[in-house]
Design an enzyme around this catalytic site. Sequence first.
Site, PDB file in Angstrom:
ATOM      1  CE  LYS A  79      -3.962   2.195   2.901  1.00 24.78           C
ATOM      2  NZ  LYS A  79      -4.513   2.116   3.641  1.00 24.78           N
ATOM      3  CB  SER A 149      -7.267   3.752   2.911  1.00 21.76           C
ATOM      4  OG  SER A 149      -7.011   2.964   3.628  1.00 21.76           O
ATOM      5  CB  SER A 173      -9.118   0.660   6.115  1.00 28.27           C
ATOM      6  OG  SER A 173      -9.314   2.084   6.012  1.00 28.27           O
TER       7      SER A 173
END
Length: 481
Positions: A79, A149, A173
Amino acid sequence: MQPCELSLADASEAIRTRRLSPVDLVESVLRRLELTQPRLNAYAAVTAERARADARTAAREIAAGRRRGPLHGIPMGLKDLIDVAGVPTSAGSRVRSGRPARADSTVAARLSAAGAVLLGKTHTHAFAYGLTTPQTRNAVDPGRIAGGSSGGSAVAVASGSATFALGTDTGGSIRVPAALNGVVGLKPTHGLVPRHGVTPLSWSLDHVGPITRTVRDAGLVLDALVGRGPRDPAPTAAPPATGGRPPFGSGLAGLRIGVPRTYYFDRVDADVESAVRQALDGLRELGARLVDVDIPMARHVQAVQWGLMAPEAAACHERTLRTAPELYQDDVRVLLEAGALVPAVDYLRAQRARTLMRREWSRLFHEVDLVAAPTVPTTAVRAGQESVTWADGTLEAVADAYVRLSAPANITGFPALTVPVGRDSCGLPVGMQLLGRPLGEDVLLRVGHAYEQTRGADRPARAAQRPAPGRAARPEATPLP
């Protein structure tokens, strides 16, 4: 099946037995990445030449008898909050655009030491402050949201453009996008996985964890990540190693699984509830005992989540929000500005409520060994959809709907695992969430793996190649004006 569609465990075994080279595996994944990136946009940056060079190095080391473990030669995505030396960490925002990291984060260093091969940085909602990841599209239906996210990480794994990925989880997330894309997501116990070198959103709620194709894969990645980092705060003891050994071979006889009477099945889509309850029936058939439970302090969950996250996030961004507010996306800037206005007394009330909530959840785990419930109340909504209308007429913002069932595990810091348990009538994935006591990852992985074996692990990388279904989202959608 192409190499890019293999689970981590299967790919690792093929590499160990010399039936597959890391070079061929990485090339297969890069081809899938090139094919899916224009449509799904899982990656913020791709480090293809670095990946090829690392794959060649891994192949030479393994051929020479220097295999480092099950992650050696396995391609991964990280990420875009996780620092890798020399690679920019933009956090999905112009605020940090183009700034290369000076050093590896602890988790990146550990994965590198384990021999994993970096493919690139996956998209995140800006600074992880959102649950849609608007740059990225759902791996099963590109007309729908990826979830956030950690949307890029989930889509990369689901589409076959990474064998595994790391995400972060502050209010769901990791679990939300994993559920919406039909893959496995693990939020470990707070503090179990080091966060040094990972861009923070809310330091008391943030977690780092794996997104994988199977539950066993999640255990393999977790084994490489756990343990106190040299620059992390108070240590958290690690649970036993899980990779491929017991508890995966253990049955579920006598295990007590809590099924919530309240909260987790309130305002939940009928297809989601049906899939989760069928999965619970499957766990009962494996020998588990289902026990009805009440979720403690349920009506306070969202207030406590936002009462903690909003001021902590505002504090993290205090300086740049004052000096360069125009660089922030509008939705994130508004949330940060609102967080700066939360009085200290309200933040302290949220902290006290968190303490009570942890105590009550701990008492709950005297009655049961884990809790099983839906991960999210509805499957992936259409891109641009702002709210959902439930059967009782309640209008709920999409972000509030998705965070509602995942937030308790962030507030308490207890571990949670999402596993795919079927599809809705649109063909969209449904996830079941397993919540456990602190350092109870082994129990969650054991149960998730046992369920997975009863139905066969989904292969979302294949599903991602099918045309997108064309039916309207359920429940009723309220589009953006």
